[in-house]
Design a protein around this motif. Structure first.
Motif, PDB file in Angstrom:
ATOM      1  N   UNK A 122      68.303  52.869  44.252  1.00 58.89           N
ATOM      2  CA  UNK A 122      67.482  53.645  45.180  1.00 58.89           C
ATOM      3  C   UNK A 122      67.213  52.863  46.465  1.00 58.89           C
ATOM      4  N   UNK A 123      67.007  51.553  46.353  1.00 55.03           N
ATOM      5  CA  UNK A 123      66.790  50.733  47.554  1.00 55.03           C
ATOM      6  C   UNK A 123      68.044  50.745  48.431  1.00 55.03           C
ATOM      7  N   UNK A 124      69.210  50.592  47.817  1.00 53.25           N
ATOM      8  CA  UNK A 124      70.467  50.628  48.574  1.00 53.25           C
ATOM      9  C   UNK A 124      70.657  51.997  49.212  1.00 53.25           C
ATOM     10  N   UNK A 125      70.321  53.055  48.481  1.00 53.29           N
ATOM     11  CA  UNK A 125      70.421  54.421  48.999  1.00 53.29           C
ATOM     12  C   UNK A 125      69.480  54.602  50.188  1.00 53.29           C
ATOM     13  N   UNK A 126      68.256  54.117  50.055  1.00 48.64           N
ATOM     14  CA  UNK A 126      67.270  54.251  51.130  1.00 48.64           C
ATOM     15  C   UNK A 126      67.734  53.523  52.381  1.00 48.64           C
ATOM     16  N   UNK A 132      76.199  53.950  45.518  1.00 51.49           N
ATOM     17  CA  UNK A 132      77.061  54.802  44.692  1.00 51.49           C
ATOM     18  C   UNK A 132      77.677  53.988  43.561  1.00 51.49           C
ATOM     19  N   UNK A 133      78.069  52.768  43.869  1.00 52.49           N
ATOM     20  CA  UNK A 133      78.624  51.881  42.846  1.00 52.49           C
ATOM     21  C   UNK A 133      77.616  51.539  41.767  1.00 52.49           C
ATOM     22  N   UNK A 134      76.332  51.609  42.109  1.00 56.06           N
ATOM     23  CA  UNK A 134      75.268  51.368  41.130  1.00 56.06           C
ATOM     24  C   UNK A 134      74.920  52.635  40.355  1.00 56.06           C
ATOM     25  N   UNK A 135      75.572  53.753  40.727  1.00 56.10           N
ATOM     26  CA  UNK A 135      75.351  54.991  39.984  1.00 56.10           C
ATOM     27  C   UNK A 135      74.433  55.996  40.645  1.00 56.10           C
TER      28      UNK A 135
END
Length: 158
Positions: free
Chosen positions: A26-30, A52-55
């Motif tokens: 979620x942090x990477x997405x944010x 995305x790689x983290x799911x």
């Protein structure tokens, strides 16, 4: 909305990057979403690919947006791959987008075929009414009529 870290921007980024390093999709997405809004697309793609790689299904959805709607990054195949991964992880928006794309693809194919057929028929509209018979049946019909006439004349002469 651009006000993500209004009170303390530096501290907000520091915490997000720390959470990302600890495995928070979620942090990477944010972060990817922030860079996307800021039009820093190389960084947005980097962060969203990490998420995305983290799911994170929504990261793939955002990547598809970039690959479909940003001219410099347009890549239809990658967009479909991202939407497919996102839909398989349960993102109904990605699933609906794929369905709409499939419908539009079929519609585009039908429209193109119709245009081709219409173009072919217009070839004949420009020709005079005395169209050439390309089938060879006209010669056959004339020959048959000639033979029928000769047969009739022969029958009359008997």
């Amino acid at each position: 909305d651009g006000e993500m870290f209004a009170p303390d921007r530096a501290r907000g980024f520091e915490l997000l990057y720390k959470a990302e390093r600890e495995g928070s999709d979620y942090a990477a997405y944010t972060l990817g979403s922030f860079y996307m809004k800021a039009k820093n697309l190389p960084r947005a793609i980097e962060q969203l690919e990490l998420a995305a790689g983290m799911g994170n299904a929504y990261a793939d959805y955002k990547l598809a947006e970039i690959f479909l709607f940003e001219a410099d990054y347009f890549d239809y195949k990658r967009a479909v791959e991202c939407l497919d991964r996102s839909a398989r992880m349960g993102n109904v928006y990605a699933y609906r987008a794929l369905c709409r794309m499939a419908e539009n693809t079929r519609l585009a194919i039908v429209t193109n075929v119709t245009d081709v057929v219409a173009g072919l028929t217009s070839l004949f509209e420009d020709r005079p009414d005395e169209r050439e018979d390309c089938t060879g049946t006209a010669e056959f019909d004339e020959d048959r009529e000639r033979r029928a006439k000769r047969k009739h004349e022969h029958e009359l002469s008997m």
